[in-house]
Design a protein around this motif. Structure first.
Motif, PDB file in Angstrom:
ATOM      1  N   THR A 365       0.841  -1.194   0.000  1.00 15.42           N
ATOM      2  CA  THR A 365       0.000   0.000   0.000  1.00 15.42           C
ATOM      3  C   THR A 365       0.876   1.242   0.000  1.00 15.42           C
ATOM      4  O   THR A 365       1.707   1.423   0.893  1.00 15.42           O
ATOM      5  N   LEU A 366       0.688   2.096  -0.984  1.00 17.28           N
ATOM      6  CA  LEU A 366       1.351   3.394  -1.010  1.00 17.28           C
ATOM      7  C   LEU A 366       0.357   4.417  -0.466  1.00 17.28           C
ATOM      8  O   LEU A 366      -0.689   4.661  -1.068  1.00 17.28           O
ATOM      9  N   ASN A 367       0.678   4.990   0.681  1.00 10.83           N
ATOM     10  CA  ASN A 367      -0.202   5.953   1.329  1.00 10.83           C
ATOM     11  C   ASN A 367       0.511   7.300   1.365  1.00 10.83           C
ATOM     12  O   ASN A 367       1.467   7.494   2.111  1.00 10.83           O
ATOM     13  N   LEU A 409      -3.820   9.696  -0.945  1.00 14.13           N
ATOM     14  CA  LEU A 409      -3.845   8.784  -2.094  1.00 14.13           C
ATOM     15  C   LEU A 409      -3.436   7.403  -1.607  1.00 14.13           C
ATOM     16  O   LEU A 409      -2.382   7.231  -0.987  1.00 14.13           O
ATOM     17  N   PHE A 410      -4.312   6.409  -1.838  1.00 15.94           N
ATOM     18  CA  PHE A 410      -4.030   5.028  -1.486  1.00 15.94           C
ATOM     19  C   PHE A 410      -3.940   4.200  -2.772  1.00 15.94           C
ATOM     20  O   PHE A 410      -4.875   4.204  -3.575  1.00 15.94           O
ATOM     21  N   THR A 428      -8.722   7.804  -3.479  1.00  8.75           N
ATOM     22  CA  THR A 428      -8.308   9.140  -3.026  1.00  8.75           C
ATOM     23  C   THR A 428      -9.370   9.695  -2.089  1.00  8.75           C
ATOM     24  O   THR A 428     -10.541   9.285  -2.133  1.00  8.75           O
ATOM     25  N   ASP A 429      -8.949  10.616  -1.253  1.00  8.86           N
ATOM     26  CA  ASP A 429      -9.929  11.270  -0.382  1.00  8.86           C
ATOM     27  C   ASP A 429      -9.545  12.714  -0.155  1.00  8.86           C
ATOM     28  O   ASP A 429      -8.391  13.119  -0.322  1.00  8.86           O
ATOM     29  N   PHE A 583     -12.254   6.581   8.223  1.00 14.46           N
ATOM     30  CA  PHE A 583     -10.931   7.051   7.817  1.00 14.46           C
ATOM     31  C   PHE A 583     -10.056   5.823   7.573  1.00 14.46           C
ATOM     32  O   PHE A 583      -9.939   4.940   8.427  1.00 14.46           O
ATOM     33  N   PHE A 584      -9.436   5.729   6.407  1.00 16.18           N
ATOM     34  CA  PHE A 584      -8.653   4.562   6.032  1.00 16.18           C
ATOM     35  C   PHE A 584      -7.183   4.737   6.426  1.00 16.18           C
ATOM     36  O   PHE A 584      -6.578   5.768   6.148  1.00 16.18           O
ATOM     37  N   VAL A 585      -6.618   3.704   7.046  1.00 16.72           N
ATOM     38  CA  VAL A 585      -5.181   3.663   7.308  1.00 16.72           C
ATOM     39  C   VAL A 585      -4.510   2.796   6.253  1.00 16.72           C
ATOM     40  O   VAL A 585      -3.514   3.174   5.648  1.00 16.72           O
ATOM     41  N   ASP A 586      -5.062   1.605   6.051  1.00 15.43           N
ATOM     42  CA  ASP A 586      -4.654   0.735   4.961  1.00 15.43           C
ATOM     43  C   ASP A 586      -5.819  -0.201   4.675  1.00 15.43           C
ATOM     44  O   ASP A 586      -6.915  -0.047   5.229  1.00 15.43           O
ATOM     45  N   LYS A 587      -5.596  -1.184   3.839  1.00 20.38           N
ATOM     46  CA  LYS A 587      -6.677  -2.075   3.397  1.00 20.38           C
ATOM     47  C   LYS A 587      -7.281  -2.857   4.559  1.00 20.38           C
ATOM     48  O   LYS A 587      -8.426  -3.301   4.494  1.00 20.38           O
TER      49      LYS A 587
END
Length: 816
Positions: A365-367, A409-410, A428-429, A583-587
């Motif tokens: 994951t590229l965050n 951007l995830f 994206t958010d 809110f997303f941190v990762d998958k």
């Protein structure tokens, strides 16, 4: 005789006794203690002796302005003796007291030990920790290892305070502490508060006040109590300033500069504090999760490795103007501003294993995120002193505007063990947020006869928040709205309060009681979208919050003191915690709000004994209902973090604090506590029952090597503890520093090394998760070496202090 009759008869007897004494004991002696630079020596020990036999009649600690007063004295001849660490003792000549008039002494000027009066005046350091009846005061500048640190790192070394890897603050084993800056709330979310405190250099800080049971004058918010961070304030005539610059090297380099200056001419006083810092830090977080079926058999496991490398630029400004209309009346205005921008590239590597331990797939994951936080505030204040006895009226008007935003951007790429790409997802958010806060308060103080005082006040605040969460799935380079997660949440809240506080001294007894009333009105509205309907809620509740302090001097000199206290507090849900957005941190990790949160209430009981403010031992018991705490539950393979009410918490705490001086060149402060946290209540798993004893200690050693060289060795250590679902492992830190005074003692060069052995690694276990277990381990960029230069210049003639407090007390710390 019935108990009520005995009670009122006792009170009546005390009243008659004090009235009789008042007829023969009306003598007063007052004065002020200053250093060579005419600055007040807060906390200096003032001893009243009978001239005939040098017996001790009474002991006082000088107030922050250096003043002291002895009252209810009989006709006699006395001697005043003053002591303060690092200064020569002072003893007055005979002071004759009669009932006809009060004796007001000329200022006592204490000189530094080993210094002559005609040498350059150097202000000695205060004790690192000072104990008062309702708070513990930490003098930030007393530790040279604080040089180059930020406010969050300084807090981590304060007695009873713990900071986790995300910057969350607990106090004496409890979360939910209210953090204030100069008696005003910060109105920030936990994440934004941590960002702000990291941007605030220690060079701009003066004191930290730790209050586990604040008096009724303070807002009842903060079930764990109040931490009030006081910034530096110059109060001298003419122009004076302190400039500071430092460079630090950890995993990455960082730097900050600040200037704190003051200019007083005639009736105008202008002051400002400007700080800028640029930093880049590093953290690696490892999370291991194991999943099970309903029979407890393993089904899969997940290993997450996250890297955080945030780089930020932060500017903090505080500026104000005081206009002294007359010696009794002052108008003031204070502007505050904070501008923070940061960028973070946080890759996450997830390894998913099958039930037999074979590698199933890898998710990279590229965050990438760009975040901003801008805060602007204005305070208008007024002070009028009706007389020299202390009767005064103050009021404050505050407006604060916070503007925050995040763009993320995830990119999730899933690979088979042989490296074959099987899936790619881009999300994206855009997360804008604004908060407007309005506050007005007024306070009145009225001294009464017989060493008594009455205080009363009112306050009203209004908060308006607007949070949006705009999520998009990127398909063939086209943004498609994700209606399942996109939402907008509006929240309005009004709190009206009033309080009354009374204190009186009866010989060796002192009593302070207070009652605060707070009325809360909340209105939340989640706007719908093309796939989701609107939802809303309304909350109204009114509560009373009593406080009481009872102290008794075990001897006539006041060296041995017992203090018994009680207080009730509330922890209202943070604004962002009520927002049900995701809110997303990762998958595999999400954060989500909870609009059904209820306020928590805490009853605090404490018994303390102190000896000459050099040694304090205390036992405290706290009982909290509807405890708000971070909770973790599983949705498929995803861990969802949200704030929930998890039942009740009981905390039993035993603490010891001491200030020692084994030698003239060596001073020591030690603090240690043992506390037990017990959580009980309904939970996702049915019922949560978790309890653990924790030992926590911190201490510092200060060494005076010569007239211009100083050194310091400090550190802290915590054993394993429980905080809701989370059980931490032991961790600690050791710091070392050395200082050289230069340029006629107006400048200093300091070298400070934090976390010498790189031992701070917040880690632990997450319990009570249905169908899963989890552990976490943090590797944090805390081993940092800092080289700093500080220089002071300007005039040193003291003038009355300005007032820069405000009325926005508890709302700031809830702007989540």
């Amino acid at each position: 005789m019935k108990l009520p009759q005995v009670f009122f008869l006792t009170l009546f007897s005390i009243f008659l006794f004090n009235r009789a004494n008042a007829q023969t004991k009306n003598g007063k002696i007052s004065g002020v203690v200053l250093d060579d630079a005419k600055k007040p020596l807060d906390g200096a020990t003032v001893i009243l002796l009978t001239a005939k036999d040098s017996s001790v009649t009474g002991t006082k600690l000088a107030n922050p302005d250096g003043s002291f007063i002895f009252q209810n004295l009989i006709d006699n001849t006395y001697i005043i003796k003053v002591t303060y660490i690092g200064y020569k003792n002072y003893q007055s000549g005979p002071v004759i007291v009669t009932q006809q008039k009060a004796v007001s002494l000329l200022p006592f000027n204490l000189s530094l030990a080993g210094k002559k009066l005609n040498e350059v005046a150097v202000t000695a350091q205060k004790s690192y920790v000072q104990q008062k009846i309702d708070r513990t005061v930490v003098n930030v500048g007393a530790l040279i290892s604080n040089t180059g640190a930020n406010a969050l790192e300084v807090l981590a070394k304060s007695p009873g305070v713990q900071i986790d890897a995300d910057g969350n603050i607990t106090f004496k084993g409890k979360s939910g502490v209210l953090v204030m800056i100069d008696d005003k709330p910060t109105y920030l979310s936990a994440a934004n508060l941590a960002t702000y405190l990291r941007s605030l250099p220690s060079s701009s800080l003066d004191q930290i006040e730790l209050m586990d049971n604040p008096p009724a004058k303070y807002d009842a918010a903060g079930n764990a109590g109040v931490i009030n961070i006081k910034t530096k304030k110059n109060t001298t005539r003419g122009f004076n300033a302190v400039v500071s610059a430092n460079f630090a090297q950890g995993f990455y380099g960082r730097m900050d500069e600040s200037i704190n200056f003051n200019y007083r001419i005639d009736k105008i006083n202008f002051f400002a504090n400007v700080a800028y810092n640029k930093q880049k830090t590093f953290r690696r977080l490892e999370i291991d999760r194991n999943y099970f079926d309903t029979n407890g058999e393993p089904t899969s496991s997940l290993q997450d490795i996250s890297y955080f490398r945030p780089s930020s630029n932060n500017t903090n400004i505080k500026a104000g103007l005081d206009y002294f209309i007359s010696p009794k009346t002052t108008w003031g205005i204070v502007f505050t501003g904070n501008l923070s921008n940061d960028h973070d590239s946080s890759p996450v590597y997830s390894l998913l294993y099958g039930k037999s331990g074979e590698l199933d797939s890898t998710i990279n994951t590229l965050n990438t995120s760009k975040n901003k936080f801008n805060s602007k505030g204005i305070n208008v204040n007024y002070t009028h002193k009706f007389d020299s006895a202390g009767r005064a009226l103050t009021f404050d008007l505050d407006y604060i505007h916070n503007d925050a935003g995040s763009n993320q951007l995830f990119v999730n790429n899933t690979f088979l063990p042989d490296g074959t790409l099987t899936n790619s997802q881009t999300l994206t958010d855009n997360l804008p947020s604004t908060i407007n806060i309005y506050s007005a308060k007024a306070d009145y103080t009225h001294p009464l006869k017989g060493k008594a005082k009455l205080e009363a006040g009112v306050k009203s605040s209004y908060v308006n928040t607007d949070n949006a969460a705009n999520y998009f799935n990127v398909i063939d380079n086209v943004n498609v709205i994700d209606y399942n997660n996109t939402n907008r949440f509006l929240y309005k809240e009004n709190i009206n309060s009033a309080y009354v506080n009374f204190n009186k001294t009866f010989g060796r007894f002192s009593l302070q009681t207070g009652l605060r009333l707070e009325n809360t009105n909340g209105d939340g509205h989640q706007l719908g979208n093309a796939q989701k309907a609107d939802s809303s809620f309304v909350k109204h509740y009114t509560n009373l919050f009593p406080t009481a302090y009872f102290s008794y001097n075990l001897d006539t000199a006041g060296h041995n003191v017992l203090v018994l206290s009680y207080g009730r507090r509330i922890g209202r849900p943070n604004y962002g915690s009520l927002n049900p957005f995701t809110f997303f941190v990762d998958k595999f990790t999400y954060f989500s709000g909870n609009p059904f949160l209820k306020p928590q209430f805490t009853d605090n009981y404490k018994l303390a004994y102190s000896y000459k403010s050099l040694f304090t031992v205390a036992v405290a018991y706290n009982y909290t209902t509807d405890v708000q705490n971070e909770t973790i539950h599983k949705d498929g393979n995803v861990f969802v973090s949200t704030t929930g009410n998890i039942g009740q918490q009981k905390t039993l705490d035993f603490s010891v604090n001491t200030n020692l001086q084994p030698a003239k060149w060596w001073t020591v402060n030690l603090y240690a506590e043992v506390y037990n946290n017990t959580y009980q209540g309904e939970f996702y798993t049915g019922y949560l029952h978790q309890s653990k004893n924790t030992f926590s200690a911190n201490g510092n050693n200060q060494f005076t090597l010569s007239k211009t060289w100083n050194a310091e060795l400090s550190g802290w250590f915590n054993t394993s503890g429980t905080y809701g679902q989370f059980v931490s492992i032991p961790t600690g830190m050791l710091n070392a520093a050395v200082q050289k005074k230069v340029l006629n003692n107006k400048g200093s060069i300091k070298l400070n090394v934090r976390d010498v052995f790189k031992s701070f690694s917040p880690s632990g276990t997450i319990t009570n998760i249905v169908g899963a277990t989890a552990t976490y381990h943090n590797f944090v960029d805390t081993q940092v070496a800092t080289l700093s230069f500080t220089y002071s210049f300007g005039r040193l003639t003291n003038v009355p202090a300005k007032r820069d407090t405000g009325g926005a007390d508890s709302e700031q710390g809830r702007a989540h």
